[in-house]
Motif scaffolding. Structure first.
Motif, PDB file in Angstrom:
ATOM      1  N   PRO A  45      -7.188 -10.254 -23.621  1.00  0.00           N
ATOM      2  CA  PRO A  45      -5.887 -10.651 -24.175  1.00  0.00           C
ATOM      3  C   PRO A  45      -4.781 -10.398 -23.168  1.00  0.00           C
ATOM      4  O   PRO A  45      -4.844  -9.462 -22.362  1.00  0.00           O
ATOM      5  N   SER A  46      -3.723 -11.207 -23.212  1.00  0.00           N
ATOM      6  CA  SER A  46      -2.654 -11.122 -22.233  1.00  0.00           C
ATOM      7  C   SER A  46      -1.986  -9.761 -22.216  1.00  0.00           C
ATOM      8  O   SER A  46      -1.638  -9.241 -21.155  1.00  0.00           O
ATOM      9  N   SER A  47      -1.746  -9.136 -23.367  1.00  0.00           N
ATOM     10  CA  SER A  47      -1.098  -7.831 -23.397  1.00  0.00           C
ATOM     11  C   SER A  47      -1.940  -6.783 -22.694  1.00  0.00           C
ATOM     12  O   SER A  47      -1.436  -5.913 -21.973  1.00  0.00           O
ATOM     13  N   GLU A  48      -3.257  -6.868 -22.879  1.00  0.00           N
ATOM     14  CA  GLU A  48      -4.137  -5.916 -22.218  1.00  0.00           C
ATOM     15  C   GLU A  48      -4.169  -6.176 -20.713  1.00  0.00           C
ATOM     16  O   GLU A  48      -4.259  -5.251 -19.914  1.00  0.00           O
ATOM     17  N   LEU A  49      -4.073  -7.473 -20.347  1.00  0.00           N
ATOM     18  CA  LEU A  49      -4.044  -7.810 -18.933  1.00  0.00           C
ATOM     19  C   LEU A  49      -2.835  -7.201 -18.244  1.00  0.00           C
ATOM     20  O   LEU A  49      -2.932  -6.660 -17.140  1.00  0.00           O
ATOM     21  N   VAL A  50      -1.681  -7.287 -18.903  1.00  0.00           N
ATOM     22  CA  VAL A  50      -0.457  -6.722 -18.333  1.00  0.00           C
ATOM     23  C   VAL A  50      -0.602  -5.227 -18.148  1.00  0.00           C
ATOM     24  O   VAL A  50      -0.247  -4.666 -17.103  1.00  0.00           O
ATOM     25  N   THR A  51      -1.139  -4.565 -19.189  1.00  0.00           N
ATOM     26  CA  THR A  51      -1.335  -3.116 -19.092  1.00  0.00           C
ATOM     27  C   THR A  51      -2.289  -2.776 -17.957  1.00  0.00           C
ATOM     28  O   THR A  51      -2.054  -1.846 -17.172  1.00  0.00           O
ATOM     29  N   ARG A  52      -3.369  -3.558 -17.869  1.00  0.00           N
ATOM     30  CA  ARG A  52      -4.354  -3.320 -16.824  1.00  0.00           C
ATOM     31  C   ARG A  52      -3.740  -3.490 -15.443  1.00  0.00           C
ATOM     32  O   ARG A  52      -3.965  -2.671 -14.537  1.00  0.00           O
ATOM     33  N   GLN A  53      -2.947  -4.548 -15.281  1.00  0.00           N
ATOM     34  CA  GLN A  53      -2.304  -4.777 -13.996  1.00  0.00           C
ATOM     35  C   GLN A  53      -1.404  -3.617 -13.612  1.00  0.00           C
ATOM     36  O   GLN A  53      -1.377  -3.188 -12.461  1.00  0.00           O
ATOM     37  N   ARG A  54      -0.655  -3.127 -14.574  1.00  0.00           N
ATOM     38  CA  ARG A  54       0.267  -2.027 -14.290  1.00  0.00           C
ATOM     39  C   ARG A  54      -0.485  -0.764 -13.909  1.00  0.00           C
ATOM     40  O   ARG A  54      -0.027   0.019 -13.069  1.00  0.00           O
ATOM     41  N   LEU A  55      -1.652  -0.563 -14.525  1.00  0.00           N
ATOM     42  CA  LEU A  55      -2.406   0.648 -14.257  1.00  0.00           C
ATOM     43  C   LEU A  55      -3.030   0.630 -12.872  1.00  0.00           C
ATOM     44  O   LEU A  55      -3.096   1.659 -12.191  1.00  0.00           O
ATOM     45  N   VAL A  56      -3.509  -0.546 -12.436  1.00  0.00           N
ATOM     46  CA  VAL A  56      -4.247  -0.576 -11.182  1.00  0.00           C
ATOM     47  C   VAL A  56      -3.437  -1.138 -10.028  1.00  0.00           C
ATOM     48  O   VAL A  56      -3.903  -1.132  -8.887  1.00  0.00           O
ATOM     49  N   ALA A  57      -2.226  -1.658 -10.350  1.00  0.00           N
ATOM     50  CA  ALA A  57      -1.417  -2.208  -9.255  1.00  0.00           C
ATOM     51  C   ALA A  57      -1.125  -1.121  -8.220  1.00  0.00           C
ATOM     52  O   ALA A  57      -0.816   0.012  -8.564  1.00  0.00           O
ATOM     53  N   ARG A  58      -1.244  -1.487  -6.970  1.00  0.00           N
ATOM     54  CA  ARG A  58      -0.992  -0.521  -5.915  1.00  0.00           C
ATOM     55  C   ARG A  58      -0.270  -1.218  -4.775  1.00  0.00           C
ATOM     56  O   ARG A  58      -0.684  -2.289  -4.342  1.00  0.00           O
ATOM     57  N   MET A  59       0.804  -0.582  -4.305  1.00  0.00           N
ATOM     58  CA  MET A  59       1.513  -1.129  -3.159  1.00  0.00           C
ATOM     59  C   MET A  59       1.528  -0.102  -2.050  1.00  0.00           C
ATOM     60  O   MET A  59       1.785   1.070  -2.295  1.00  0.00           O
ATOM     61  N   GLU A  60       1.220  -0.562  -0.865  1.00  0.00           N
ATOM     62  CA  GLU A  60       1.276   0.293   0.304  1.00  0.00           C
ATOM     63  C   GLU A  60       2.155  -0.357   1.363  1.00  0.00           C
ATOM     64  O   GLU A  60       2.183  -1.577   1.491  1.00  0.00           O
ATOM     65  N   LEU A  61       2.871   0.470   2.098  1.00  0.00           N
ATOM     66  CA  LEU A  61       3.662   0.024   3.228  1.00  0.00           C
ATOM     67  C   LEU A  61       3.096   0.667   4.483  1.00  0.00           C
ATOM     68  O   LEU A  61       2.956   1.883   4.549  1.00  0.00           O
ATOM     69  N   SER A  62       2.762  -0.152   5.458  1.00  0.00           N
ATOM     70  CA  SER A  62       2.336   0.351   6.752  1.00  0.00           C
ATOM     71  C   SER A  62       3.516   0.232   7.707  1.00  0.00           C
ATOM     72  O   SER A  62       4.029  -0.870   7.953  1.00  0.00           O
ATOM     73  N   LEU A  63       3.981   1.383   8.200  1.00  0.00           N
ATOM     74  CA  LEU A  63       5.170   1.428   9.047  1.00  0.00           C
ATOM     75  C   LEU A  63       4.846   2.043  10.394  1.00  0.00           C
ATOM     76  O   LEU A  63       4.057   2.990  10.482  1.00  0.00           O
ATOM     77  N   THR A  64       5.457   1.516  11.446  1.00  0.00           N
ATOM     78  CA  THR A  64       5.468   2.244  12.703  1.00  0.00           C
ATOM     79  C   THR A  64       6.056   3.621  12.435  1.00  0.00           C
ATOM     80  O   THR A  64       7.049   3.755  11.706  1.00  0.00           O
ATOM     81  N   ARG A  65       5.445   4.653  12.998  1.00  0.00           N
ATOM     82  CA  ARG A  65       5.882   6.008  12.670  1.00  0.00           C
ATOM     83  C   ARG A  65       7.385   6.166  12.926  1.00  0.00           C
ATOM     84  O   ARG A  65       7.867   5.895  14.027  1.00  0.00           O
ATOM     85  N   PRO A  66       8.127   6.615  11.922  1.00  0.00           N
ATOM     86  CA  PRO A  66       9.581   6.758  12.067  1.00  0.00           C
ATOM     87  C   PRO A  66       9.963   7.948  12.944  1.00  0.00           C
ATOM     88  O   PRO A  66       9.159   8.840  13.222  1.00  0.00           O
ATOM     89  N   ASP A  67      11.213   7.940  13.367  1.00  0.00           N
ATOM     90  CA  ASP A  67      11.839   9.079  14.034  1.00  0.00           C
ATOM     91  C   ASP A  67      13.041   9.515  13.209  1.00  0.00           C
ATOM     92  O   ASP A  67      13.626   8.722  12.475  1.00  0.00           O
ATOM     93  N   ASP A  68      13.395  10.777  13.358  1.00  0.00           N
ATOM     94  CA  ASP A  68      14.578  11.316  12.692  1.00  0.00           C
ATOM     95  C   ASP A  68      15.646  11.558  13.760  1.00  0.00           C
ATOM     96  O   ASP A  68      15.505  12.449  14.596  1.00  0.00           O
ATOM     97  N   TRP A  69      16.718  10.783  13.700  1.00  0.00           N
ATOM     98  CA  TRP A  69      17.731  10.832  14.759  1.00  0.00           C
ATOM     99  C   TRP A  69      18.877  11.781  14.456  1.00  0.00           C
ATOM    100  O   TRP A  69      19.925  11.733  15.108  1.00  0.00           O
ATOM    101  N   HIS A  70      18.655  12.683  13.478  1.00  0.00           N
ATOM    102  CA  HIS A  70      19.641  13.753  13.213  1.00  0.00           C
ATOM    103  C   HIS A  70      18.945  14.822  12.374  1.00  0.00           C
ATOM    104  O   HIS A  70      18.757  14.665  11.169  1.00  0.00           O
ATOM    105  N   LEU A  71      18.584  15.922  12.999  1.00  0.00           N
ATOM    106  CA  LEU A  71      17.787  16.944  12.323  1.00  0.00           C
ATOM    107  C   LEU A  71      18.230  18.340  12.725  1.00  0.00           C
ATOM    108  O   LEU A  71      18.456  18.620  13.906  1.00  0.00           O
ATOM    109  N   HIS A  72      18.314  19.226  11.734  1.00  0.00           N
ATOM    110  CA  HIS A  72      18.568  20.653  11.964  1.00  0.00           C
ATOM    111  C   HIS A  72      17.261  21.413  11.734  1.00  0.00           C
ATOM    112  O   HIS A  72      16.679  21.354  10.649  1.00  0.00           O
ATOM    113  N   LEU A  73      16.816  22.135  12.743  1.00  0.00           N
ATOM    114  CA  LEU A  73      15.582  22.913  12.637  1.00  0.00           C
ATOM    115  C   LEU A  73      15.829  24.414  12.613  1.00  0.00           C
ATOM    116  O   LEU A  73      14.896  25.190  12.391  1.00  0.00           O
ATOM    117  N   ARG A  74      17.079  24.846  12.863  1.00  0.00           N
ATOM    118  CA  ARG A  74      17.423  26.266  12.866  1.00  0.00           C
ATOM    119  C   ARG A  74      16.579  27.017  13.904  1.00  0.00           C
ATOM    120  O   ARG A  74      16.166  26.448  14.903  1.00  0.00           O
TER     121      ARG A  74
END
Length: 376
Positions: free
Chosen positions: A17-46
């Motif tokens: 059923p469509s309602s169950e499909l929506v629930t199923r999609q929400r449960l298993v939906a997965r998004m990933e972002l692959s990014l070039t490793r970022p840099d932090d251009w303003h950091l305090h390390l003490r």
């Protein structure tokens, strides 16, 4: 093609059923972002025990970081910067590839010769301007930039060494919410007229005025770092439910119209803006007291929060340029080659991080965030 790589998976069974499909999609939906490793251009390390407690968080997320020099005493010489760099490297986790990029603390007495030494060292990448008394450990900062610092700034311009600006005036007659605007009008704009070839990073911008000024400058000469807190919080966050010391930073949070202007600028795809957390740890007792320190500790949550901002703006395809490309391009450094993954997966921010001298409360302590760093 978008700047970052999206991997989204959806599963469903067509006869359900469509309602169950929506629930199923929400449960298993997965998004990933692959990014070039970022840099932090303003950091305090003490330093000391606090350094050892916080540097692993930055090293886990970022490839490099511009490290602020406002220690006690401040890092005013190349020799001191090199020694501080060694203490950071010793505090890193085993096999960490994190690279600290050092800075000098500008004073009325900094010499052009020190700039030459800094450039030759290959370890110092910028000079930080703190107007005297503007923020934490800034009492030794500049008192008269036009009368005492122009020879140094001219030398920096020759070497394309950026000036990193804490852009606030310290005149007690200027309202704290107007100090960035007045700094731009009375100090920064006149300075750039005198030294048009000086490269400037406006650190942790907080106002529409800063955005408007940056957009009038020639590309490649003036850029800005932007923090998670100034993208997500406005000045109401200082007082909701009582005084909130862990949301107090300098420059102080501003009105909602300014926050919205910064979000629009950062998520527009402009290469004038890049990631700079201004992560600034303080032991809990120094925040929760009668005269609390300014600074927000956000290193463990910064990437999750930046992803949240770009997702809300419908601009996830522009996130990688902001986190990973614009900063090194402005500094004339190579982009990182390694990758990280962010996954749309909820996690709870710890209430605090303990270390030998006490504990540090992170930004959004105890709250649930929607993006997490994913380790294969």
């Amino acid at each position: 093609m978008p700047a970052c790589c999206f991997a989204a998976t959806r599963s469903w069974i067509s006869h359900r059923p469509s309602s169950e499909l929506v629930t199923r999609q929400r449960l298993v939906a997965r998004m990933e972002l692959s990014l070039t490793r970022p840099d932090d251009w303003h950091l305090h390390l003490r330093e000391g025990e606090l350094l050892q407690a916080v540097v692993p968080h930055s090293a886990k997320h970022f490839g490099r970081a511009i490290v602020m020099p406002n220690l006690k005493p401040p890092i005013t010489t190349t020799a001191a910067a090199v020694a501080y760099r060694q203490s950071i490297l010793k505090a890193l986790p085993p096999d960490s590839a994190f690279e600290p990029l050092m800075t000098l603390y500008l004073t009325d007495n900094t010499s052009p010769e020190e700039i030459k030494l800094a450039r030759r060292s290959g370890m110092v990448f910028a000079v930080k301007l703190y107007p005297a008394g503007a923020t934490t450990n800034s009492q030794d900062g500049v008192t008269d930039i036009f009368g005492k610092c122009l020879p140094v700034l001219e030398e920096m311009a020759k070497h394309s060494m950026p000036l990193l600006v804490h852009g606030e005036v310290t005149d007690p007659n200027v309202d704290i919410f107007d100090r960035e605007k007045v700094f731009i009008e009375t100090i920064l704009a006149p300075l750039l007229k005198k030294l048009p070839h000086l490269k400037v990073v406006m650190e942790h911008i907080t106002t529409m005025d800063a955005v408007n000024f940056i957009e009038t400058c020639s590309e490649g000469s003036v850029a800005a770092t932007v923090t998670p807190q100034h993208l997500l919080l406005n000045r109401n966050s200082l007082f909701q439910g009582g005084l909130q010391p862990h949301n107090y930073c300098l420059p102080v949070l501003k009105r909602e119209i300014h926050r919205q202007a910064i979000v629009r600028a950062v998520t527009s795809g402009s290469n004038r803006y890049f990631l700079g957390t201004d992560s600034a740890p303080h032991e809990r007792r120094k925040k929760e007291c009668s005269c609390g320190c300014a600074g927000i500790y956000n290193s463990p949550v910064a990437l999750s929060l930046y992803a949240k901002v770009f997702e809300q703006a419908g601009a996830l395809d522009k996130l990688e340029a902001f986190t990973s490309f614009n900063g090194p391009d402005f500094y004339g450094l190579p982009r990182n080659t390694s990758k990280i993954k962010l996954r749309k997966s909820t996690w709870k921010v710890p209430e605090s991080y303990s270390y030998a001298a006490g504990e540090i409360v992170p930004m959004f302590a105890g709250e649930t965030l929607e993006w997490s760093l994913f380790d294969d």
